[in-house]
Write a protein that holds these residues in place. Structure first.
Motif, mmCIF file in Angstrom:
data_model
loop_
_atom_site.group_PDB
_atom_site.id
_atom_site.type_symbol
_atom_site.label_atom_id
_atom_site.label_comp_id
_atom_site.label_asym_id
_atom_site.label_seq_id
_atom_site.Cartn_x
_atom_site.Cartn_y
_atom_site.Cartn_z
ATOM 1 N N TYR A 104 6.500 -114.472 64.845
ATOM 2 C CA TYR A 104 7.070 -113.397 63.933
ATOM 3 C C TYR A 104 8.550 -112.982 64.827
ATOM 4 O O TYR A 104 8.531 -112.985 65.940
ATOM 5 C CB TYR A 104 6.455 -112.188 63.643
ATOM 6 C CG TYR A 104 5.269 -112.645 62.763
ATOM 7 C CD1 TYR A 104 5.177 -112.813 61.593
ATOM 8 C CD2 TYR A 104 3.829 -112.902 63.524
ATOM 9 C CE1 TYR A 104 4.175 -113.004 60.761
ATOM 10 C CE2 TYR A 104 2.922 -113.261 62.831
ATOM 11 C CZ TYR A 104 2.852 -113.477 61.438
ATOM 12 O OH TYR A 104 1.720 -113.728 60.791
ATOM 13 N N LYS A 107 12.642 -108.211 61.656
ATOM 14 C CA LYS A 107 13.399 -108.696 60.651
ATOM 15 C C LYS A 107 14.923 -108.405 60.621
ATOM 16 O O LYS A 107 16.040 -109.075 60.475
ATOM 17 C CB LYS A 107 13.033 -108.201 59.045
ATOM 18 C CG LYS A 107 13.785 -108.774 58.040
ATOM 19 C CD LYS A 107 12.789 -108.655 56.794
ATOM 20 C CE LYS A 107 13.543 -109.425 55.629
ATOM 21 N NZ LYS A 107 13.177 -108.780 54.234
ATOM 22 N N GLU A 126 9.512 -110.681 60.322
ATOM 23 C CA GLU A 126 9.689 -112.004 59.444
ATOM 24 C C GLU A 126 8.982 -113.160 60.477
ATOM 25 O O GLU A 126 8.992 -113.246 61.467
ATOM 26 C CB GLU A 126 11.192 -112.156 58.894
ATOM 27 C CG GLU A 126 11.921 -112.420 60.039
ATOM 28 C CD GLU A 126 13.334 -112.522 59.497
ATOM 29 O OE1 GLU A 126 13.728 -112.276 58.385
ATOM 30 O OE2 GLU A 126 14.235 -112.975 60.262
#
Ligand code: CTP
Ligand code: CA
Length: 223
Positions: A104, A107, A126
């Protein structure tokens, strides 16, 4: 066929190895990463070199010395690592994905230092690109070797990754075993291939293990 001395079975072959963690920026002074030391990946790169290969080592941020006789491409994020590997992929014979890629990333990485606020508890993340799965989909002649560090159900999870990522082998290790996994100088792994192939490598230095893994894989298939 080209002449290869017995101890240089990778002569004339190009081997691309990825090693270390990736670093996913939060802002100019912070990042998300993991505990990978890069030792297993560097050992794989050095073993390939010693077996005669031309080696490209795509390295995340690690505290290891640059190995002699190997072209090192330094990268930071999963996206950088993907691009560096894709640039070396077409004429590669073997790609070894030892890197512990962050799954991850934040974002929206901030361009200025993020300030804490009362009540803030959440950062939106994200998924990063799955590098092995991406190159697996584009595989033509390359042999793809992935690594998987697990804490439980090692073989089941590794077998799933073998299929899902279109890899030829997964080197699976149980990081809860003593002297195995992140930052250790030794490792205990199971090499997992298609058709139920399994080979167990008991506790040994990562440098020896790297050489044994290549030798085992090369014995099973001509490149
Ligand atoms: N890998 C990758 N790109 C990612 C994540 C993983 O190329 N974004 C590669 C690793 O370099 C390794 C293999 O996939 O060779 C397995 O990594 P692992 O983290 O064990 O698998 P994941 O698919 O990320 O699954 P999970 O972490 O959920 O177990
Ligand atoms: Ca992962």
């Amino acid at each position: 066929a080209q002449f290869k001395p017995k101890d240089q079975p990778l002569a004339g072959k190009k081997v691309v190895v990825s090693a270390g963690p990736t670093r996913e920026r939060i802002d100019p002074v912070r990042f998300v990463t993991n505990f990978s030391s890069g030792k297993m990946g560097y050992a794989m790169a050095e073993a390939a070199r010693d077996l005669g290969a031309e080696v490209v080592l795509v390295s995340g941020p690690v505290a290891l010395k640059k190995p002699a006789g190997i072209r090192v491409v330094d990268v930071e994020s999963a996206q950088d690592m993907l691009e560096a590997i894709e640039a070396e992929y077409d004429d590669a014979n073997i790609v070894v994905k030892t890197a512990a890629v962050a799954d991850y990333r934040p974002k929206n990485a901030a361009t200025q230092k993020v300030k804490k606020k009362d009540g803030d508890t959440f950062m939106e993340m994200e998924r990063t690109p799955d590098i092995l799965a991406t190159i697996g989909r584009k595989k033509t002649h390359q042999l793809l070797i992935g690594f998987a560090a697990e804490t439980n159900d090692v073989e089941t999870y590794a077998e799933g990754k073998l299929t899902r990522k279109n890899a030829d082998y997964i080197v699976a290790n149980d990081v809860t075993e003593v002297g195995a996994g992140f930052n250790a100088d030794t490792n205990t792994v199971t090499l997992i291939g298609h058709g139920g192939y399994r080979a167990r490598f008991e506790h040994m230095p990562k440098t020896d293990l790297a050489k044994r893994l290549f030798e085992t894989i090369l014995k099973r298939a001509e490149l």
